[in-house]
Every structure is written in C-alpha cells, then in structure tokens.
Motif scaffolding. Sequence first.
Motif, PDB file in Angstrom:
ATOM      1  N   ALA A  72      77.462 102.258  -2.933  1.00 33.94           N
ATOM      2  CA  ALA A  72      76.409 102.627  -3.829  1.00 33.94           C
ATOM      3  C   ALA A  72      75.093 102.371  -2.878  1.00 33.94           C
ATOM      4  O   ALA A  72      74.117 103.088  -3.260  1.00 33.94           O
ATOM      5  N   GLU A  73      74.993 101.102  -2.182  1.00 32.90           N
ATOM      6  CA  GLU A  73      73.744 101.449  -1.407  1.00 32.90           C
ATOM      7  C   GLU A  73      73.748 102.197  -0.501  1.00 32.90           C
ATOM      8  O   GLU A  73      72.810 102.754  -0.222  1.00 32.90           O
ATOM      9  N   GLU A  74      74.765 102.641   0.140  1.00 28.77           N
ATOM     10  CA  GLU A  74      74.737 104.022   1.026  1.00 28.77           C
ATOM     11  C   GLU A  74      74.350 105.273   0.234  1.00 28.77           C
ATOM     12  O   GLU A  74      73.509 106.086   0.734  1.00 28.77           O
ATOM     13  N   THR A  75      74.868 105.494  -1.035  1.00 28.24           N
ATOM     14  CA  THR A  75      74.201 106.766  -1.738  1.00 28.24           C
ATOM     15  C   THR A  75      72.822 106.634  -2.088  1.00 28.24           C
ATOM     16  O   THR A  75      71.975 107.519  -1.850  1.00 28.24           O
ATOM     17  N   PHE A  76      72.452 105.018  -2.309  1.00 28.97           N
ATOM     18  CA  PHE A  76      71.016 105.309  -2.675  1.00 28.97           C
ATOM     19  C   PHE A  76      70.332 105.497  -1.335  1.00 28.97           C
ATOM     20  O   PHE A  76      69.122 106.204  -1.518  1.00 28.97           O
ATOM     21  N   GLY A  77      70.676 104.986  -0.236  1.00 24.43           N
ATOM     22  CA  GLY A  77      70.129 105.368   0.984  1.00 24.43           C
ATOM     23  C   GLY A  77      70.048 106.733   1.331  1.00 24.43           C
ATOM     24  O   GLY A  77      69.052 107.025   1.786  1.00 24.43           O
ATOM     25  N   LYS A  78      70.935 107.611   0.854  1.00 27.78           N
ATOM     26  CA  LYS A  78      70.854 108.941   1.127  1.00 27.78           C
ATOM     27  C   LYS A  78      69.936 109.394   0.359  1.00 27.78           C
ATOM     28  O   LYS A  78      69.043 110.357   0.529  1.00 27.78           O
ATOM     29  N   LEU A  79      69.771 109.274  -0.867  1.00 30.26           N
ATOM     30  CA  LEU A  79      68.751 109.575  -1.884  1.00 30.26           C
ATOM     31  C   LEU A  79      67.526 109.322  -1.580  1.00 30.26           C
ATOM     32  O   LEU A  79      66.474 110.021  -1.726  1.00 30.26           O
ATOM     33  N   ILE A  80      67.378 108.088  -0.926  1.00 30.10           N
ATOM     34  CA  ILE A  80      65.911 107.721  -0.695  1.00 30.10           C
ATOM     35  C   ILE A  80      65.558 108.549   0.659  1.00 30.10           C
ATOM     36  O   ILE A  80      64.331 109.125   0.602  1.00 30.10           O
ATOM     37  N   LYS A 116      69.939  98.143   6.045  1.00 27.90           N
ATOM     38  CA  LYS A 116      70.527  99.114   6.622  1.00 27.90           C
ATOM     39  C   LYS A 116      71.343 100.356   6.085  1.00 27.90           C
ATOM     40  O   LYS A 116      70.857 101.616   6.045  1.00 27.90           O
ATOM     41  N   ARG A 117      71.981  99.882   4.961  1.00 25.93           N
ATOM     42  CA  ARG A 117      72.788 100.938   4.153  1.00 25.93           C
ATOM     43  C   ARG A 117      71.802 101.935   3.454  1.00 25.93           C
ATOM     44  O   ARG A 117      71.879 102.978   3.197  1.00 25.93           O
ATOM     45  N   MET A 118      70.650 101.161   2.764  1.00 22.61           N
ATOM     46  CA  MET A 118      69.662 101.606   1.960  1.00 22.61           C
ATOM     47  C   MET A 118      68.666 102.495   2.787  1.00 22.61           C
ATOM     48  O   MET A 118      67.794 102.967   2.260  1.00 22.61           O
ATOM     49  N   LYS A 173      72.646  80.054   3.563  1.00 21.43           N
ATOM     50  CA  LYS A 173      71.690  80.981   4.203  1.00 21.43           C
ATOM     51  C   LYS A 173      72.190  81.828   5.006  1.00 21.43           C
ATOM     52  O   LYS A 173      71.650  82.978   5.110  1.00 21.43           O
ATOM     53  N   LYS A 174      73.167  81.536   5.627  1.00 21.65           N
ATOM     54  CA  LYS A 174      73.792  82.538   6.777  1.00 21.65           C
ATOM     55  C   LYS A 174      74.218  83.713   6.016  1.00 21.65           C
ATOM     56  O   LYS A 174      73.834  84.881   6.225  1.00 21.65           O
ATOM     57  N   ASN A 175      74.892  83.487   4.673  1.00 23.38           N
ATOM     58  CA  ASN A 175      75.312  84.734   3.931  1.00 23.38           C
ATOM     59  C   ASN A 175      74.097  85.647   3.512  1.00 23.38           C
ATOM     60  O   ASN A 175      74.385  86.840   3.436  1.00 23.38           O
ATOM     61  N   LEU A 176      73.202  84.770   2.815  1.00 23.89           N
ATOM     62  CA  LEU A 176      72.219  85.595   2.123  1.00 23.89           C
ATOM     63  C   LEU A 176      71.375  86.577   3.305  1.00 23.89           C
ATOM     64  O   LEU A 176      71.030  87.697   3.029  1.00 23.89           O
ATOM     65  N   VAL A 177      70.976  85.977   4.275  1.00 24.19           N
ATOM     66  CA  VAL A 177      70.158  86.662   5.331  1.00 24.19           C
ATOM     67  C   VAL A 177      70.944  87.578   6.030  1.00 24.19           C
ATOM     68  O   VAL A 177      70.419  89.003   6.147  1.00 24.19           O
ATOM     69  N   ALA A 178      72.359  87.552   6.279  1.00 31.56           N
ATOM     70  CA  ALA A 178      73.038  88.495   7.109  1.00 31.56           C
ATOM     71  C   ALA A 178      73.243  89.715   6.012  1.00 31.56           C
ATOM     72  O   ALA A 178      73.188  90.980   6.336  1.00 31.56           O
ATOM     73  N   SER A 179      73.494  89.276   4.674  1.00 33.22           N
ATOM     74  CA  SER A 179      73.882  90.338   3.708  1.00 33.22           C
ATOM     75  C   SER A 179      72.598  91.244   3.215  1.00 33.22           C
ATOM     76  O   SER A 179      72.611  92.421   3.363  1.00 33.22           O
ATOM     77  N   LEU A 180      71.544  90.650   3.427  1.00 33.37           N
ATOM     78  CA  LEU A 180      70.157  91.535   3.085  1.00 33.37           C
ATOM     79  C   LEU A 180      70.033  92.495   4.245  1.00 33.37           C
ATOM     80  O   LEU A 180      69.518  93.594   3.999  1.00 33.37           O
ATOM     81  N   ASP A 181      70.359  91.801   5.496  1.00 33.90           N
ATOM     82  CA  ASP A 181      70.010  92.703   6.627  1.00 33.90           C
ATOM     83  C   ASP A 181      71.063  94.063   6.641  1.00 33.90           C
ATOM     84  O   ASP A 181      70.617  95.248   6.844  1.00 33.90           O
ATOM     85  N   GLN A 182      72.277  93.661   6.130  1.00 34.43           N
ATOM     86  CA  GLN A 182      73.270  94.743   6.102  1.00 34.43           C
ATOM     87  C   GLN A 182      72.674  95.916   5.004  1.00 34.43           C
ATOM     88  O   GLN A 182      72.960  97.175   5.009  1.00 34.43           O
ATOM     89  N   SER A 183      72.557  95.201   3.707  1.00 35.47           N
ATOM     90  CA  SER A 183      72.155  96.120   2.628  1.00 35.47           C
ATOM     91  C   SER A 183      70.631  97.199   2.972  1.00 35.47           C
ATOM     92  O   SER A 183      70.678  98.236   2.704  1.00 35.47           O
TER      93      SER A 183
END
Length: 328
Positions: free
Chosen positions: A73-81, A125-127, A113-123
């Motif tokens: 869903a983040e990738e779809t949003f990234g495409k639309l952005i 990129k996808r968006m 902290k490891k999960n939150l920071v890494a996950s946001l970086d991934q998000s």
Amino acid sequence: MEYTANTARYEKMKYNRCGKSGLLLPAMSLGLWHNFGDCAVYANSKNMLLGAFDLGITHFDLANNYGPSAGSAEETFGKLISEELGPYRDELIVSTKAGYYMWPGPYGEWGSKKNLVASLDQSLKRMKLDYVDIFYHHRPDPNTPLEETMDALAGIVRSGKALYAGISNYNPEDTGKAAVILKDMGVHCLIHQMNYSMFNRQTEKVLDVLDEQGIGSIAFSPLAQGLLTGKYANGIPSDSRAAGHSVFLTKDSITPDKIEKANRLGQLAAERGQSLTQMALAWVLRRDRVTSVILGASRLEQIKENIDALNRAEFADEELARIDAILK
Ligand code: NDP
C-alpha cells in the motif's frame, strides 16, 4: 493526462484542530489498509485517492504492513505521489506506523528503537517521501520500556523524518505515561489512533486522558469494517470485505445480534434522513471529542456517500439515548 486537483476541494470538508496543536485534520481521513495493495486494481486505488483529495480529504493513513502484500500500500501511495500528487505534497498529511510484524528476526516488529527507525526508513523509500507528517507506534509493546519507544519517536521527530509523533491502540494508563515521557523529551504527543465505532466503545475510556494531555484522537474502523453499513442484512454480498480473504472480518463475526442492531440503527438513520453509514460516522464525530474518522473504502462512491455524513452531523439528546438503548 496529468492530474489537476478540483479547485473547490476545500469548500465542503470540515477541518478540526488536533488536540492542542497547530495541526488541522479533515473530519474525514482516508485509510489505505485495504484496497491499495498489489492485489488491488491500481486504477481503482488511484480513483479513490485522487477522488478523496478532490473532496477535501487531506490526510492519508498508512502503515508499514498495509497491503496485501505487506508494504505494497505504501508502494502504491509512492507511485501516486510521484506520478500525480507530488505537486500537492504541502497540502497533504501522510501518516505511517510501525509495530506489527514486518520482517523476520528480532527487529522486525514491536517497539524497539531499532524497529521503529529502520521501519520508517523503509516506509519513506516505499512512499518516495523525504518525511511523513505523522509517525505512529502502532501497538504497545509489553517487553520494551516505554521510555525507549518514546525516545525513538522523539528522535524521529528531531531528525525531521516525521513532523509529529502518535501512538495507536494504547490503553488510557500507557497513553498518559507516553505523553508525559514525550513531553519531558520536548516532543508533544500529537494524536492517538483507536478502534472506535458504535460497535466498539471500549476505547471511549481513553478520551479523558487525551483531553487532559491535549492529544487529538482519530478513529479507525468507524463502520466496524462494514457491519455498520447494513450491507450484511441479507447475507454476505460477493463484493464485500467479508466475502474476501480478510482475517479481520470473518463470517463468524457477523452475528445475528449485530445484524439486528444494525437494522434498528438503520431505521433511526432513515428517520434522520441519512444512511446508516452516514449516521455511524457522524456519531463517532459527535460533540467534537474525536478529531477525525478514518474512512476505509473499496470504491470512490462509498467515500462520496460517507462524506455527506457531515451534512447531518448533529444529534438530539433523545437520538443519542435511543442509540445507546439499541447498542446496550
Ligand atoms: P471501516 O470500518 O469504515 O470499514 C470500511 C469498509 O466498509 C470499506 O472498505 C467497505 O468495505 C465498507 N464501506 C465503507 N463505506 C461504505 C459505504 N458507503 N457503503 C457500503 N460499504 C461501505 O474502516 P476500516 O476497517 O477499513 O479502517 C479504516 C482505516 O483505519 C484503515 O484503512 C486504516 O488506515 C486504519 N486502521 C488502523 C488500525 C490500527 O491498528 N491503527 C487497524 C485497522 C484500521 P467493502 O465494500 O469491501 O465491504
């Protein structure tokens, strides 16, 4: 053809202040949990997202794991952005979250902290974004000190990767503690996202804490995933969420008691001159205690119908009492 937003888009929507902050959120936001992943028809997802923005919906709610598949869903949003909405970035509030399972191993979920920071970086990129407007911790983590999770949120805000911090699915006690910890770190907790509808009033208990702390509130699954539309009165329509592969709205959860209550609520809605769907959404927003409801939709027509709830948003005390009696 290049997308140009409707010039009348801000005329109808109501914008509410999010707690004690400078941020206004539309009374109705759009969630991308269902119908925006790589299993969905892209043209339909695009039609809903752009159509929502044309109706004044400026806030789009995502999470790392929305799809299916997770992340798509983040990738779809990234495409639309990148293809459509990019020129309007400063008119958009984009939210994402981390906390549910996302990748294997000890760092792919919960509240470190490891999960939150890494996950946001991934998000990001996808968006295809430099920052999100709101970043949430998606669910409480009983095994990580709250201080660490809040430190992660505060650090993310200071880094500029998110403008505001939020929490979701926290109980009242932990909500109060989280707000105080964040405040001590110089960051205001902007918003609490909770499951709230006529069929789920458990979370009302958190509203007093939110008022005390100046935190805004946003309701997810305001139609109990479709149960409060009346669509299941005569069985399960083939194009409904319950007919699909949802593990969240199973056939077993559509009980005769809920159908009967939805029927009775539908009669009251008809007396008010609106659909059950519209009354259920207006009810969540009643008396201005909730900043925004997050709509889910499988087609643009639903979003259009739902937004019209704002045309008949007031309730007489007698109507609220009748609703309470039906829900008892
Ligand atoms: P709802 O309870 O509003 O359910 C939405 C579904 O109801 C639609 O997908 C559609 O299903 C049906 N529907 C909506 N409007 C109409 C209409 N006018 N007529 C007929 N059917 C209608 O919300 P969701 O459960 O989808 O949640 C909304 C958002 O909340 C999510 O996208 C997500 O952003 C957020 N969320 C957050 C969570 C968290 O833990 N923080 C958890 C869950 C959601 P269909 O047509 O397919 O039957």
